[in-house]
Design an enzyme around this catalytic site. Structure first.
Site, PDB file in Angstrom:
ATOM      1  CB  SER A 191      -0.816  -0.081   1.139  1.00  0.00           C
ATOM      2  OG  SER A 191      -1.497   1.275   1.360  1.00  0.00           O
TER       3      SER A 191
ATOM      4  CG  HIS B 160      -4.003  -1.625  -1.571  1.00  0.00           C
ATOM      5  ND1 HIS B 160      -5.028  -2.504  -1.813  1.00  0.00           N
ATOM      6  CD2 HIS B 160      -4.177  -0.991  -0.494  1.00  0.00           C
ATOM      7  CE1 HIS B 160      -5.941  -2.143  -1.072  1.00  0.00           C
ATOM      8  NE2 HIS B 160      -5.699  -1.150  -0.356  1.00  0.00           N
TER       9      HIS B 160
ATOM     10  CG  ASP C 216      -4.939   2.350   1.215  1.00  0.00           C
ATOM     11  OD1 ASP C 216      -6.026   1.431   1.116  1.00  0.00           O
ATOM     12  OD2 ASP C 216      -4.011   1.837   1.733  1.00  0.00           O
TER      13      ASP C 216
ATOM     14  CG  MET D 205      -7.933   6.821   3.102  1.00  0.00           C
ATOM     15  SD  MET D 205      -6.925   6.808   4.678  1.00  0.00           S
ATOM     16  CE  MET D 205      -6.384   5.053   4.582  1.00  0.00           C
TER      17      MET D 205
ATOM     18  CG  HIS E 143      -9.209   0.020  -0.184  1.00  0.00           C
ATOM     19  ND1 HIS E 143      -8.673  -0.251   1.076  1.00  0.00           N
ATOM     20  CD2 HIS E 143     -10.518   0.005   0.140  1.00  0.00           C
ATOM     21  CE1 HIS E 143      -9.581  -0.395   1.902  1.00  0.00           C
ATOM     22  NE2 HIS E 143     -10.703  -0.205   1.390  1.00  0.00           N
TER      23      HIS E 143
ATOM     24  CG  MET F 232     -10.961   2.991   2.675  1.00  0.00           C
ATOM     25  SD  MET F 232      -9.399   2.991   3.468  1.00  0.00           S
ATOM     26  CE  MET F 232      -8.494   3.181   2.199  1.00  0.00           C
TER      27      MET F 232
ATOM     28  CG  MET G  84     -11.554  -2.915   5.667  1.00  0.00           C
ATOM     29  SD  MET G  84     -10.058  -2.724   4.667  1.00  0.00           S
ATOM     30  CE  MET G  84      -8.988  -1.678   5.792  1.00  0.00           C
TER      31      MET G  84
ATOM     32  CG  ASP H 210      -6.194  -2.868   3.067  1.00  0.00           C
ATOM     33  OD1 ASP H 210      -5.260  -2.714   3.882  1.00  0.00           O
ATOM     34  OD2 ASP H 210      -6.638  -2.152   2.583  1.00  0.00           O
TER      35      ASP H 210
HETATM   36  C1  DX5 Z   1      -6.113   1.074   5.936  1.00  0.00           C
HETATM   37  C2  DX5 Z   1      -5.784   1.068   4.333  1.00  0.00           C
HETATM   38  C3  DX5 Z   1      -4.459   0.179   4.424  1.00  0.00           C
HETATM   39  C4  DX5 Z   1      -3.343   0.338   5.301  1.00  0.00           C
HETATM   40  C5  DX5 Z   1      -2.441  -0.835   5.443  1.00  0.00           C
HETATM   41  O1  DX5 Z   1      -6.983   2.196   6.087  1.00  0.00           O
HETATM   42  O2  DX5 Z   1      -6.640   0.557   3.793  1.00  0.00           O
HETATM   43  O3  DX5 Z   1      -4.321  -0.368   3.112  1.00  0.00           O
HETATM   44  O4  DX5 Z   1      -2.473   1.200   4.368  1.00  0.00           O
HETATM   45  O5  DX5 Z   1      -1.433  -0.539   6.220  1.00  0.00           O
HETATM   46  P1  DX5 Z   1      -0.416  -1.406   7.238  1.00  0.00           P
HETATM   47  O6  DX5 Z   1      -0.146  -2.812   6.387  1.00  0.00           O
HETATM   48  O7  DX5 Z   1       0.398  -0.573   7.577  1.00  0.00           O
HETATM   49  O8  DX5 Z   1      -1.619  -1.830   8.028  1.00  0.00           O
HETATM   50 ZN    ZN Z   2      -6.319  -0.397   1.574  1.00  0.00          ZN
END
Ligand code: DX5
Ligand code: ZN
Length: 226
Positions: free
Chosen positions: A12, A37, A39, A41, A70, A72, A141, A177
């Site tokens: 990620s 990946h 993320d 947000m 992904h 969010m 998750m 994840d």
């Molecule tokens: C959390 C993200 C993950 C996150 C994972 O909201 O969706 O992808 O980056 O990070 P680690 O591997 O550090 O838990």
């Molecule tokens: Zn993620």
């Protein structure tokens, strides 16, 4: 992108250097990442903000493998076309992000992207029962979404096992994840997962001018799987 259940490590970029996303993507792929990946947000669905479709489009030419986006964010639907246009191979939306996840998944597939559905740790698997014939990936998750570097939530291992049984022969990836490390990865793989997202566990100790630790970290996760 042919379907296969081999184990894939998806670093990620939430844990990457935000000033160097292109180089970071090239570095993790050179060091053995299978997917990348991304993320996204919004500071509304989750209490953190990262970036949107323009950044994804800028990153895209630096990814040769699979761009796994992904989302969010809430709402999701108004932005699906933009993330598809940005070059996402897979677009994953949360079941908790709105009242019409079925419509959202239809819209994702309608753009030609693969469709994923994500479940927060407190969300029951029955929420995906009637969606399995319209998804390419289910993301479990194993932390509450929003931040990297959180502790793996062990109750989710059983959820992965149940999901694996629900999926049967269908060509659906099970993605994990959050909190994936050499210690936790074997638990979820044994339960049936095939895509392991890892942020902090992959990026720790390295940087674009010293990417070798990324490879060591990826190999440490793979090696732990036996
Ligand atoms: C959390 C993200 C993950 C996150 C994972 O909201 O969706 O992808 O980056 O990070 P680690 O591997 O550090 O838990
Ligand atoms: Zn993620």
């Amino acid at each position: 992108m042919a379907f296969d259940r081999s184990i894939k490590i998806a670093p990620s970029i939430l844990s990457a250097d935000f000033a160097n996303f292109g180089l970071e993507c090239e570095a993790i792929e050179a060091e053995g990442a299978d997917w990348v990946h991304i993320d996204v947000m919004d500071g509304h669905f989750v209490p953190n903000i990262t970036f949107g479709p323009a950044t994804c489009a800028a990153i895209r030419p630096h990814i040769k493998t699979v761009m796994d986006v992904h989302l969010m964010i809430a709402p999701v639907d108004p932005y699906i076309e933009a993330f598809s246009q940005a070059g996402a191979d897979i677009i994953t939306a949360h079941v908790e992000a709105g009242p019409h996840i079925h419509r959202t998944l239809q819209a994702i597939r309608g753009t030609g992207a693969k469709a994923g559905v994500a479940l927060n740790p407190g969300t029951d698997l029955d929420r995906v029962d009637y969606l399995l014939d319209m998804v390419d990936l289910v993301c479990i998750m194993t932390v509450n979404p929003g931040f990297g570097g959180q502790k793996f939530i062990h109750s989710q291992v059983e959820k992965v096992r149940k999901l694996r049984a629900m999926i049967g022969d269908r060509p659906i990836h099970i993605e994990i994840d959050g909190g994936v490390t050499p210690e936790t990865a074997p638990l979820v793989v044994e339960a049936g997962a095939d895509v392991l997202v890892a942020g902090s566990a992959v990026f720790k100790g390295g940087c674009v001018s010293n990417p070798a630790p990324y490879g060591e970290n990826i190999r440490a996760i793979r090696g732990a799987l036996g």
